[in-house]
Scaffold this motif. Structure first.
Motif, PDB file in Angstrom:
ATOM      1  N   ASN A 154       0.814  -1.234   0.000  1.00 22.46           N
ATOM      2  CA  ASN A 154       0.000   0.000   0.000  1.00 22.46           C
ATOM      3  C   ASN A 154       0.844   1.280   0.000  1.00 22.46           C
ATOM      4  OD1 ASN A 154       1.027   0.073   2.572  1.00 22.46           O
ATOM      5  ND2 ASN A 154      -0.899   0.702   3.534  1.00 22.46           N
ATOM      6  N   GLY A 155       2.173   1.125  -0.072  1.00 22.65           N
ATOM      7  CA  GLY A 155       3.048   2.301  -0.134  1.00 22.65           C
ATOM      8  C   GLY A 155       3.576   2.759   1.215  1.00 22.65           C
ATOM      9  N   ASP A 156       3.228   2.090   2.303  1.00 20.80           N
ATOM     10  CA  ASP A 156       3.843   2.426   3.600  1.00 20.80           C
ATOM     11  C   ASP A 156       5.335   2.092   3.518  1.00 20.80           C
ATOM     12  OD1 ASP A 156       1.318   3.049   4.520  1.00 20.80           O
ATOM     13  OD2 ASP A 156       1.133   1.307   5.852  1.00 20.80           O
ATOM     14  N   VAL A 157       6.148   2.958   4.121  1.00 19.39           N
ATOM     15  CA  VAL A 157       7.603   2.841   3.940  1.00 19.39           C
ATOM     16  C   VAL A 157       8.310   2.623   5.273  1.00 19.39           C
ATOM     17  CG1 VAL A 157       9.688   4.092   3.231  1.00 19.39           C
ATOM     18  CG2 VAL A 157       7.569   4.347   1.914  1.00 19.39           C
ATOM     19  N   SER A 185       2.025  -2.061   9.046  1.00 20.77           N
ATOM     20  CA  SER A 185       1.890  -2.679  10.372  1.00 20.77           C
ATOM     21  C   SER A 185       2.436  -4.110  10.385  1.00 20.77           C
ATOM     22  CB  SER A 185       0.420  -2.682  10.807  1.00 20.77           C
ATOM     23  OG  SER A 185      -0.303  -3.574   9.986  1.00 20.77           O
ATOM     24  N   GLN A 186       2.593  -4.701   9.201  1.00 25.61           N
ATOM     25  CA  GLN A 186       3.073  -6.096   9.109  1.00 25.61           C
ATOM     26  C   GLN A 186       4.599  -6.171   8.938  1.00 25.61           C
ATOM     27  OE1 GLN A 186       0.449  -8.584   9.018  1.00 25.61           O
ATOM     28  NE2 GLN A 186      -0.628  -6.704   9.590  1.00 25.61           N
ATOM     29  N   ILE A 187       5.259  -5.023   8.878  1.00 22.29           N
ATOM     30  CA  ILE A 187       6.713  -5.048   8.640  1.00 22.29           C
ATOM     31  C   ILE A 187       7.444  -5.280   9.963  1.00 22.29           C
ATOM     32  CG2 ILE A 187       8.717  -3.687   7.858  1.00 22.29           C
ATOM     33  CD1 ILE A 187       6.839  -2.188   5.934  1.00 22.29           C
ATOM     34  N   ASP A 229      11.401   2.892  11.484  1.00 23.15           N
ATOM     35  CA  ASP A 229       9.993   3.225  11.726  1.00 23.15           C
ATOM     36  C   ASP A 229       9.245   3.126  10.402  1.00 23.15           C
ATOM     37  OD1 ASP A 229      10.485   5.639  10.345  1.00 23.15           O
ATOM     38  OD2 ASP A 229      10.761   6.788  12.200  1.00 23.15           O
ATOM     39  N   VAL A 230       7.932   3.268  10.472  1.00 23.52           N
ATOM     40  CA  VAL A 230       7.119   3.161   9.255  1.00 23.52           C
ATOM     41  C   VAL A 230       6.456   4.500   8.989  1.00 23.52           C
ATOM     42  CG1 VAL A 230       5.119   2.045   8.185  1.00 23.52           C
ATOM     43  CG2 VAL A 230       6.707   0.685   9.558  1.00 23.52           C
TER      44      VAL A 230
END
Ligand code: MRU
Length: 351
Positions: free
Chosen positions: A241-244, A281-283, A314-315
């Protein structure tokens, strides 16, 4: 160009990033155990460099394998993959590289032993060359997003030292400078491991790119004073979804950038994009030794016994990301669609 890591006849040679900027020394690993150690101890670090180091470590393990059958070699190969897979959890490039070596092995199973070993070495070397080409392609795409002049802030080190050469975020800056843009880099110090002040500043000064080191807590003030025209950082893992996920402190910078209406760019090769992970949240976030926070250059900086946290990453939620620069082009929101579409395309490297 800085040789971050390279395959040599005597083993895999790394510039020792724990010694920079005051000492430029190199270590040569002769076993896959030694490669696992240098990844864990951050002699080599940065997601793309970790990925290629992993592949070279596995190739080294295969090269050294004593057995006489393909089954013997496979057992040693699997052991090396497992060992290296346990070194650092966040950068997905590590797991991408292991998978690619496993796929290569599978495709070679019917070949004679020496051919399998040689092909694994060549695969790792190919990944090294591809990484540099990907960074140069990212640079070409990303340079168009950089301001014609003024300050560009970066966090951590996403440069030649974090890759096989040229860099991701710093590759974008290098390409912009090569095009004649008058960029002045603001390098966040990046506590606790100081990748910004030790490594980013070192490699940019080598290239003669104007650089100012700031401590992490100065970024907001620099933005408010109008000194920063854009932010560009690397990534350790980008979810579907583009979360980094990137170096701890990146999220703070992204929020500050949004508040000051400054574009926040992420530059990363496709090997950093993890379409199997739906969102940030899954990283898995690596927790490192408290001593990195409690001590600076061996000197204790906190009272004995105080509690400490040391998440290495961090994300940054996708909503803060203006664009993701890859070797296949520039992705913009909605990232779910853009990244999935790009995954089906071939790289624009070398073009
Ligand atoms: O802990 P490190 O030094 O391996 O973390 C590195 C980063 O967070 C980089 O920004 C990231 O790997 C991108 S490198 C091109």
């Amino acid at each position: 160009m800085i040789q971050t890591l390279e395959w040599t006849d005597s083993g895999v040679r790394f510039i020792d990033q724990t010694k920079l900027p005051t000492e430029e020394t190199y270590v040569t690993c002769r076993t896959c155990e030694q490669v696992a150690d240098v990844i864990r101890n951050m002699v080599v670090r940065g997601a793309p460099a970790i990925g290629v180091a992993a592949a070279m470590g596995i190739a080294l393990g295969a090269k050294n394998a004593k057995g006489e059958t393909v089954g013997d070699l496979k057992r040693e190969f699997d052991r090396c993959c497992e060992l290296i897979g346990k070194t650092r959890p966040t950068a997905v490039n590590l797991f991408w590289a292991i998978r690619r070596m496993q796929d290569k092995f599978e495709s070679l199973r019917i070949r004679p032993l020496p051919q399998i070993k040689q092909a694994l070495i060549e695969e790792a070397q190919r990944m090294h060359a591809e990484d540099i080409a990907a960074n140069q392609a990212m640079g070409r795409f990303g340079a168009t997003l950089m301001p014609a002049s003024g300050g560009v802030l970066t966090h951590c080190n996403a440069g030649a030292l974090a890759t096989c050469g040229y860099g991701t975020a710093l590759g974008v800056i290098r390409a912009a400078v090569e095009q004649g843009k008058k960029i002045h880099v603001y390098a966040d110090e990046t506590r606790p491991f100081l990748q910004g002040s030790r490594l980013t500043a070192w490699e940019l000064m080598k290239d003669g790119i104007p650089t100012t080191v700031i401590s992490d807590n100065m970024a907001g003030a620099m933005m408010k004073q109008g000194k920063i025209g854009a932010v560009v950082v690397g990534a350790d893992r980008i979810a579907a979804n583009g979360d980094v996920a990137n170096k701890i402190g990146t999220y703070t910078v992204a929020v500050l950038a949004k508040e000051h209406k400054i574009p926040f760019y992420v530059a990363a090769p496709f090997s950093t994009i993890d379409l199997d992970t739906p969102d940030g949240s899954q990283i898995p976030i690596e927790q490192r030794n408290a001593k990195e926070v409690t001590h600076i250059a061996g000197k204790q900086m906190v009272p004995e016994g105080v509690q400490v946290e040391n998440p290495a990453f961090d994300v940054t939620p996708a909503q803060y990301v203006t664009a993701i620069i890859t070797e296949r082009g520039i992705a913009r929101a909605p990232y779910g669609e853009a990244l999935a579409k790009m995954a089906g395309q071939t790289a624009a490297v070398g073009g």
